[in-house]
Design an enzyme around this catalytic site. Structure first.
Site, PDB file in Angstrom:
ATOM      1  N   LYS A 171       0.929  -1.251   0.058  1.00 11.63           N
ATOM      2  CA  LYS A 171      -0.137  -0.094   0.002  1.00 11.63           C
ATOM      3  C   LYS A 171       0.851   1.165  -0.018  1.00 11.63           C
ATOM      4  CE  LYS A 171      -3.574   2.673   0.273  1.00 11.63           C
ATOM      5  NZ  LYS A 171      -4.458   2.882   1.164  1.00 11.63           N
ATOM      6  N   LYS A 239       0.319  11.654   5.425  1.00 12.88           N
ATOM      7  CA  LYS A 239       0.560  10.626   6.494  1.00 12.88           C
ATOM      8  C   LYS A 239       1.101   9.406   5.629  1.00 12.88           C
ATOM      9  CE  LYS A 239      -2.322   7.529   7.347  1.00 12.88           C
ATOM     10  NZ  LYS A 239      -2.720   6.396   6.597  1.00 12.88           N
TER      11      LYS A 239
END
EC number: 1.1.1.60
Length: 292
Positions: A171, A239
């Protein structure tokens, strides 16, 4: 069909929960804001007043929360998943968090008697709504096999990529590719507009060639329309870029484009645009040329 609990009913979690309801599962949701629980209930699901209540009878527990500390807070403690889920329940963490944290929490989950996979998703809000998410799964083969029927209700491309933490590693790579593509698309659109080209026509032909991508398909029109309503917020992508840059440093590799785009994404957040869709990276690019 399974009793499934979804913790985190945000932009991604709520449509995923609704699709699980549509697939025939008994779905209970918990969220910090009641309105999202109410929306799930209106779609045929059920609500809970705490994580402990939500997971007590669950066969499968899905977490979809913003960051590593949020996942840790959901699973640990007296009110958390580990203390209140029944033995042998399957925990699927669909959040995007640090790979090392995913591996650490997976060990804790197994020690608590749970099965576990990390299963972050890609495809944005529309992919979640349409149940066509790409899902990269870390964990054992057996736990992946158990999770697959549930994940098939929310995703289209579902691949086991390795042991616990591997899903989060893939991811992170996904978010690197997406961020660089968004920046390249923003620069291309600014370039086309500077020359007065028919941008709709330009994006159509670009989309049919080697420059074509899902980023172009999903974000190009948003940039043309200056419509940055969030499908995936810049704050979350910021993030994620922190995760990939830290992991690259730990692995001893350099990611020059990724590091540069990470700085650009961080700048948009520092300027107050963290709530915008990540296609809002266009604003920073345009501003650098004195355009809007």
């Amino acid at each position: 069909m399974s009793n499934i609990t979804v913790i985190g009913l945000g932009i991604m979690g709520l449509p995923m929960a609704k699709n699980l309801v549509a697939a025939g599962h008994h779905v209970t949701g918990f969220n910090l804001s009641q309105d999202r629980i109410d929306e799930l209930v209106a779609a045929g699901g059920h609500g809970a007043g705490s994580i402990a209540e939500a997971v007590a009878a669950a066969d499968v527990i899905i977490t979809m929360v913003p960051d590593s500390p949020d996942v840790a807070a959901a699973v640990r403690g007296d009110d958390g998943i580990f203390a209140n889920a029944k033995a042998d329940a399957l925990w699927i963490d669909a959040s995007s968090i640090r790979p090392d944290v995913a591996a650490e929490l997976a060990d804790e989950a197994r020690a608590a008697g749970l099965r576990v996979v990390d299963a972050p998703v890609s495809g944005g809000e529309q992919g979640a709504i349409d149940a066509v998410l790409s899902i990269m799964v870390g964990g054992t083969e057996a736990d992946f096999a158990s999770a697959l029927p549930v994940l098939e209700a929310v995703g289209k491309t579902i691949v086991h990529v390795g042991p616990s933490g591997a899903g989060q590693t893939v991811k992170a790579a996904n978010q690197l590719i997406v961020a660089v593509n968004i920046q390249a698309l923003a620069e291309a659109i600014l370039f086309l507009e500077a020359y007065g080209v028919d941008t709709d026509a330009a994006l159509k032909v670009l989309g049919g060639g080697l420059a074509g991508s899902k980023v172009l398909d999903q974000k190009g029109q948003k940039m043309l329309n200056r419509d940055f309503a969030p499908g995936f917020r810049l704050a979350l992508h910021n993030k994620d870029m922190g995760i990939i840059t830290a992991a690259a440093r730990q692995a001893g590799i350099t990611i020059p484009l990724g590091a540069h785009v990470a700085q650009l994404v961080g700048s948009t957040v520092q300027q107050g645009d963290g709530g915008l869709d990540h296609s809002g990276l266009f604003k920073l690019t345009a501003a650098a040329s004195g355009r809007n």
